[in-house]
Design an enzyme around this catalytic site. Structure first.
Site, PDB file in Angstrom:
ATOM      1  N   CYS A  48      -9.162  -6.657   1.468  1.00  0.00           N
ATOM      2  CA  CYS A  48      -9.251  -5.263   1.901  1.00  0.00           C
ATOM      3  C   CYS A  48     -10.692  -4.779   1.911  1.00  0.00           C
ATOM      4  CB  CYS A  48      -8.433  -4.379   0.964  1.00  0.00           C
ATOM      5  SG  CYS A  48      -6.820  -5.048   0.634  1.00  0.00           S
TER       6      CYS A  48
ATOM      7  N   HIS B 190       3.799 -10.330   2.936  1.00  0.00           N
ATOM      8  CA  HIS B 190       2.863 -11.325   3.483  1.00  0.00           C
ATOM      9  C   HIS B 190       2.109 -12.128   2.430  1.00  0.00           C
ATOM     10  CE1 HIS B 190      -1.202  -9.183   3.362  1.00  0.00           C
ATOM     11  NE2 HIS B 190      -0.402  -8.172   3.111  1.00  0.00           N
TER      12      HIS B 190
ATOM     13  N   SER C  70       4.896  -6.973  -1.491  1.00  0.00           N
ATOM     14  CA  SER C  70       4.413  -7.122  -0.122  1.00  0.00           C
ATOM     15  C   SER C  70       4.861  -8.476   0.394  1.00  0.00           C
ATOM     16  CB  SER C  70       2.881  -7.045  -0.129  1.00  0.00           C
ATOM     17  OG  SER C  70       2.381  -7.282   1.150  1.00  0.00           O
TER      18      SER C  70
ATOM     19  N   ASN D 220      -5.659  -9.560  -7.921  1.00  0.00           N
ATOM     20  CA  ASN D 220      -5.894 -10.263  -6.661  1.00  0.00           C
ATOM     21  C   ASN D 220      -7.215 -11.018  -6.609  1.00  0.00           C
ATOM     22  OD1 ASN D 220      -6.257  -7.323  -6.741  1.00  0.00           O
ATOM     23  ND2 ASN D 220      -7.321  -7.560  -4.802  1.00  0.00           N
TER      24      ASN D 220
ATOM     25  N   THR E 209       0.850  -1.198   0.000  1.00  0.00           N
ATOM     26  CA  THR E 209       0.000   0.000   0.000  1.00  0.00           C
ATOM     27  C   THR E 209       0.879   1.239   0.000  1.00  0.00           C
ATOM     28  OG1 THR E 209      -1.798  -1.143   1.137  1.00  0.00           O
ATOM     29  CG2 THR E 209      -1.757   1.262   1.341  1.00  0.00           C
TER      30      THR E 209
END
Ligand code: PMP
Length: 389
Positions: A307, A186, A184, A138, A70
């Site tokens: 999200c 994770h 990212s 995603n 982000t």
């Protein structure tokens, strides 16, 4: 035990990330301190930076650590001094950064429309241009034609930024050909709260945080050494993962689900997609109802991007693809890992069939926000067999 099939939302820590983070936890020291403790922390961070750079085929000076993708996406776009073109299916952390950005449309299968991109690039503009297109989506898993986009950008002297969160570690691409990329930890078996932006070698980036001189003053704040060590180890491990078996499982799962419910639609079906992601509709059964019922039956799946779960809203990406509202409302995302077994997939298919049978009979969402409890289905046993009472 719940079967986890939501790896696009986040993934468990891989063994090498745990090991690296355990090592980091044995140590104290601010990497900016000049004493031995500080120097050791600095050394670990620089080692991790080099490791990440090697994994991506870029020089280590280009790696700027952030709190995740982000922040990296914001950083890449926020101060760009020129025209910004973003695809219509970007993550919110790209979409919302530049209200002045021009939108690149996508096809019904969720692939960036290259002709439309070229038309935008060809429009007269006096100044630098930045294109931002994600590597893979995603929700749908659709892989974007980054090589074509890089070629077009070259032709029109534009830069390319890519949100590579769902792509890196899942398919090969010469990442070094991108001007900038966001990562990212994770999503690849590292910890949440750490990521990086690979910057253009001579990028006129302005820091949007003010503070100390860390990360060449581009991202001030004491570095998350333990997280950074975990990320480097996870990225290294992800390069050796073989997704071919997962791809086979995903394809056979799609076939099985479409046989069980021929009216279902796999969104983005004609496009090249990630080996692990399926976004499929269950006609007549709302996504939230599906998620809750799967949860009751021991499967963790998602109604869309993590999200936005919690808030029930239609996916802007699916809207941009022109997916009909009824399909958007009944879409379920199943995202596998390279460790997902055939038994787990078989059990999922059986439970899918049961939920579909039961819930779709209740016409036109009469179940609405109420949880439909499948009282006569017991949990799937360890061998994937269903016990019906
Ligand atoms: N981009 C994409 C495509 C994502 O899937 C996510 C996570 N949902 C992000 C960006 C944000 O990443 P992070 O959680 O590291 O901020």
């Amino acid at each position: 035990m719940t079967v986890y099939l939501d790896y696009n939302a986040t993934s468990p820590l891989c063994a090498s990330a745990i090991q690296a983070m355990n090592d980091g936890m044995q140590w104290v020291g601010n990497p900016s301190s000049v004493h031995a403790y500080g120097r050791k922390s600095r050394q670990e961070i620089e080692r991790a930076r080099q490791d990440i750079a090697n994994s991506l085929g870029v020089s280590s000076q280009r790696v700027i650590f952030t709190s995740g993708a982000t922040e990296a996406n914001n950083m890449a776009l926020v101060h760009f001094p020129g025209r910004v073109l973003v695809s219509a299916i970007e993550h919110d952390s790209v979409r919302f950064v530049r209200p002045d950005a021009l939108m690149i449309p996508v096809t019904n299968d969720g692939v960036v429309d290259l002709q439309a991109l070229e038309n935008l690039l060809a429009a007269p503009y006096d100044g630098p241009t930045l294109i931002s297109v994600m590597a893979a989506h995603n929700e749908t898993g659709v892989i974007q034609p980054l090589a074509d986009i890089v070629a077009l950008a070259k032709q029109y002297k534009a830069c390319v930024h890519s949100d590579c969160v769902q792509g890196v570690g899942r398919f090969y691409f010469p990442w070094e050909t991108l001007s900038m990329m966001s990562l990212s930890a994770h999503k690849i078996g590292g910890p949440a709260g750490v990521g990086c932006l690979i910057i253009h070698p001579d990028w006129p980036l302005n820091a949007f945080l003010k503070g100390g001189g860390q990360e060449r003053s581009l991202r001030p704040g004491t570095e998350n050494m333990i997280g950074i060590m975990g990320m480097a180890a996870a990225l290294r491990q992800s390069r050796h993962q073989d997704w071919s078996q997962t791809n086979r499982l995903r394809i056979s799962m799609e076939k099985a689900l479409l046989t069980l419910s021929p009216d279902s639609n796999v969104i983005g079906q004609q496009a090249i997609r990630l080996p692990n992601t399926i976004l499929i509709t269950m006609p007549g059964v709302k996504s939230e109802t599906q998620v809750m019922n799967f949860d009751l039956q021991g499967f963790a799946v998602s109604s869309g991007s993590a999200c936005s779960s919690g808030k029930v809203r239609l996916s802007p990406s699916l809207q941009a693809m022109g997916v009909p509202k009824a399909e958007q409302e009944t879409a379920l995302r199943v995202s596998l890992n390279h460790t997902t077994s055939e038994d787990e997939v078989e059990s999922f298919i059986q439970v899918w069939s049961q939920i579909y049978e039961r819930c779709s009979k209740r016409s036109h969402f009469e179940q609405d926000d109420n949880l439909v409890i499948l009282t006569n289905i017991k949990r799937v046993d360890n061998h994937g067999a269903l016990n019906l009472t």
